[in-house]
Design a protein around this motif. Structure first.
Motif, PDB file in Angstrom:
ATOM      1  N   GLN A  27      -9.249  13.115  -8.076  1.00  0.00           N
ATOM      2  CA  GLN A  27      -8.248  12.064  -7.883  1.00  0.00           C
ATOM      3  C   GLN A  27      -8.847  10.695  -8.185  1.00  0.00           C
ATOM      4  O   GLN A  27      -8.228   9.867  -8.867  1.00  0.00           O
TER       5      GLN A  27
ATOM      6  N   GLN B 135      -7.795   8.081 -11.406  1.00  0.00           N
ATOM      7  CA  GLN B 135      -7.450   6.676 -11.203  1.00  0.00           C
ATOM      8  C   GLN B 135      -8.366   5.780 -12.027  1.00  0.00           C
ATOM      9  O   GLN B 135      -7.913   4.804 -12.641  1.00  0.00           O
TER      10      GLN B 135
ATOM     11  N   GLN C  61      -0.183  15.895   3.172  1.00  0.00           N
ATOM     12  CA  GLN C  61       0.884  15.191   2.468  1.00  0.00           C
ATOM     13  C   GLN C  61       2.246  15.476   3.095  1.00  0.00           C
ATOM     14  O   GLN C  61       3.100  14.575   3.202  1.00  0.00           O
TER      15      GLN C  61
ATOM     16  N   PHE D  13      -7.772  11.450   2.124  1.00  0.00           N
ATOM     17  CA  PHE D  13      -6.609  11.826   1.313  1.00  0.00           C
ATOM     18  C   PHE D  13      -5.354  11.148   1.862  1.00  0.00           C
ATOM     19  O   PHE D  13      -4.531  10.622   1.090  1.00  0.00           O
TER      20      PHE D  13
ATOM     21  N   ASN E 192      -5.621   7.307   1.087  1.00  0.00           N
ATOM     22  CA  ASN E 192      -5.591   7.017  -0.353  1.00  0.00           C
ATOM     23  C   ASN E 192      -4.232   7.285  -0.988  1.00  0.00           C
ATOM     24  O   ASN E 192      -3.949   6.758  -2.079  1.00  0.00           O
ATOM     25  N   ASN E 193      -3.408   8.078  -0.339  1.00  0.00           N
ATOM     26  CA  ASN E 193      -2.130   8.453  -0.943  1.00  0.00           C
ATOM     27  C   ASN E 193      -0.920   7.866  -0.226  1.00  0.00           C
ATOM     28  O   ASN E 193       0.222   8.231  -0.533  1.00  0.00           O
TER      29      ASN E 193
END
Length: 649
Positions: free
Chosen positions: A394, A398, A514, A542, A545-546
């Motif tokens: 990921q 980016q 998520q 995670f 960052n999301n």
């Protein structure tokens, strides 16, 4: 595990004993030089300079490697904290490649060269002239020495300067313990030349020995075997019997104590963090034990860790037998020990088999990232290994959106830029993905023996990408036809971006994170329903960052109040939170962010924050104010990067 000793070791150990005698007379120096020359001439076959074969062309060294190569360095240096300088001399043992050559070209940067001597066949030293060229912004100053004959040993008296790019000098007030000053080196990529006049190329492999004199209140360590429990005498001797590239020659001096973690491993650190470090990295021996069946014996003897001050600009540096480690990975729960796995993995990929030029960096870092992840899988399980893969991929995707397309190639054309520019996620993660691609196509039952054979066949050597491609074809592709084509290999190594065949690791744990995140963001659940007590640091990263950049200020405040993210003791989680806060305008983090930027100098953690701050006029003003306080404690490499980022219009 015992040290696998090459034929040169016994002679070098004898030489080390010779150095350890107390007399320091001129006659003894001649005897030492004679002993070194005897070793060099009678046992050349055990060093990298033995075979007079072609050597990689490296545009980042002035050295005339086709004429002469340095096979051994003896350093006799005094550590001068009052003047932030190393003072003394270096003896370079030379292996001449051409019969008619008599000129030696060396790399230096900001060194004061005082005198140069060449040793004659009768053992006497002859003073010779030298020329130090004007300083090049990247390469430093070429040192030209013409003895007029093929001397076997050069002695160069010199002094480093306070601005040496490969050294950081800290006053005792700038250390965490605040008891003694601290100095450490960071040679990669071409910073060895800032404190040693040397052929500063990874294509060169040399052994070294050293005498380091300091105040009696501090301990000196180097990237060479050190006896655990060495007393502070102010006079220290070291011998590295294996041929290493110059960027792996390392030194550190400070208020260091030692604590064993196993019979083979231990930690050097300032007293304030010694116990915590030893506890955090207790799995190091297990990491060695699981790696050896996969990739062959650990060939360096001991494996110790040196915990550096927070100003250390990198996560770790793989200096042989003594990895340099940032304290920012001491989280209290072992959650960031993949960095230790990475530096240990370099004992096979990078230190044992080295990239011959900085264009070939992926041969070091891609293999190391791959081996690191295999170690983590063996010690901590498949789920954690996949989570770390997914986070790395990921980050790489980016990064690929913001770098030049040509810089996304594994074999990198630096186009004359500073070789430090080679360090991005591409050689690390794209290189790892390439090896994961090969592993999947051939199966571990085939690929694992291939990697082990690759390490064995190239041990203590430096190789180029072209040499690797030929080896890959002969020992894997041709042996198992129809699995991977040469065109696919070429696309991976020389093509831009990620090929369509690139692995795309997916973590079930991240999918669950998520889902919980989406439910909270949409109002279908509350923060108290997030199962964060069971989350690992990887799941937290995670999650942060999301999060979408349109997250509301209220939601950010709720997160902060629920989990105290602004004051997280985990440096990686704090970094992710601060970056999100800056992107979304959550100004409540600024006081804590200021202290974060002042207290650590790890480039991975501070540079993205300075870059984000600099994207707005208000943020730039804040960044410059903070940096004015932080800069004196940063390493020169970090200073250079932030200076450029925050420079005036």
């Amino acid at each position: 595990m015992f040290l696998r000793t090459p034929p040169l070791t016994a002679a070098l150990l004898s030489l080390a004993l010779l150095y350890s005698a107390s007399a320091a007379t001129h006659a003894k120096e001649n005897a030492i030089a004679s002993a070194k020359e005897s070793i060099a001439s009678s046992e050349k076959d055990s060093t990298a300079s033995s075979a007079k074969k072609s050597i990689a062309s490296d545009s980042y060294t002035y050295a005339n490697l086709h004429d002469v190569r340095v096979s051994h360095v003896y350093l006799d240096l005094t550590v001068d904290f009052a003047n932030n300088a190393l003072t003394g001399f270096a003896d370079l043992t030379l292996d001449w490649q051409q019969q008619d050559a008599d000129t030696i070209l060396l790399d230096t940067r900001d060194l004061t060269i005082k005198q140069v001597y060449a040793r004659r066949v009768d053992g006497q030293w002859r003073k010779v002239s030298f020329e130090l060229a004007e300083r090049h912004a990247v390469l430093g100053s070429k040192l030209t020495i013409k003895p007029g004959f093929q001397t076997q040993t050069l002695r160069i008296h010199y002094q480093s300067q306070p601005q040496a790019s490969g050294l950081q000098w800290l006053t005792k007030e700038q250390t965490a313990s605040k008891n003694q000053p601290f100095m450490f080196s960071q040679n990669q990529a071409i910073h060895a030349r800032s404190w040693i006049p040397i052929q500063d190329s990874p294509a060169v492999r040399l052994t070294y020995s050293a005498r380091i004199q300091t105040d009696k209140d501090v301990l000196a360590v180097m990237s060479a075997p050190t006896e655990p429990g060495t007393a502070r005498t102010g006079d220290y001797r070291f011998t590295m019997p294996h041929a290493i590239p110059p960027y792996l020659l390392a030194i550190a001096v400070g208020d260091l104590e030692f604590k064993a973690m196993s019979a083979q491993t231990g930690v050097y650190a300032e007293p304030y963090i010694l116990e915590a470090a030893a506890k955090e990295f207790a799995s190091t021996q297990q990491m060695i034990d699981v790696t050896e069946p996969l990739y062959g014996d650990y060939r360096w003897g001991r494996y110790d860790l040196l915990i550096l001050p927070p100003s250390f600009p990198f996560g770790g540096m793989e200096n042989p037998v003594l990895s340099f480690i940032t304290p920012t990975v001491i989280a209290g729960d072992g959650s960031l020990v993949n960095l230790i796995a990475h530096e240990l993995a370099h004992s096979w990929s990078g230190n044992l088999v080295t990239n011959a030029t900085w264009q070939d960096l992926w041969l070091n870092e891609g293999f190391t990232s791959y081996v690191e992840n295999r170690i983590m899988e063996q010690v901590f399980g498949v789920d954690r290994a996949i989570m770390e893969q997914a986070l790395s991929v990921q980050d790489l995707k980016q990064e690929l959106q913001s770098i030049d397309a040509d810089d996304s190639r594994l074999f990198l054309d630096l186009k004359g830029r500073d070789p430090d520019d080679a360090f991005s996620g591409v050689p690390y993660t794209k290189g790892q993905l390439f090896l994961m691609f090969l592993e999947k196509r051939f199966g571990r039952e085939v690929f694992d023996p291939f990697v082990k054979k690759y390490f064995d066949d190239h041990s203590f050597k430096s190789i180029t990408t072209a040499e690797f491609e030929r080896y890959l074809a002969a020992n894997l592709l041709d042996q198992h036809p129809g699995k991977v084509s040469s065109e696919e290999v070429n696309e991976w190594i020389h093509g831009r971006g990620l090929p369509a065949s690139s692995p795309n690791p997916q973590s079930d744990a991240f999918l669950r994170v998520q889902q919980h995140s989406n439910a909270w963001l949409s109002g279908l659940s509350t923060l108290s329903e997030l199962p964060t007590t069971a989350w690992t640091v990887h799941e937290w990263l995670f999650f942060l960052n999301n999060l979408p950049l349109n997250i509301t200020p209220t939601q950010l405040q709720q997160l902060d109040q629920a989990f105290n993210l602004t004051h997280s003791s985990n440096s990686e989680i704090a970094h992710a939170w601060y970056l999100l806060a800056l992107k979304t305008g959550y100004r409540q983090v600024l006081p804590a962010l200021e202290q974060y930027l002042i207290s650590i100098g790890r480039r991975k953690l501070i540079l993205p924050l300075y870059r984000q701050l600099a994207s707005t006029p208000e943020g730039l003003a804040f960044a410059r104010k903070v940096y004015q306080q932080a800069r004196p404690g940063y390493h020169p490499l970090a200073q250079g990067s932030v200076d450029e980022m925050l420079k005036a219009d």
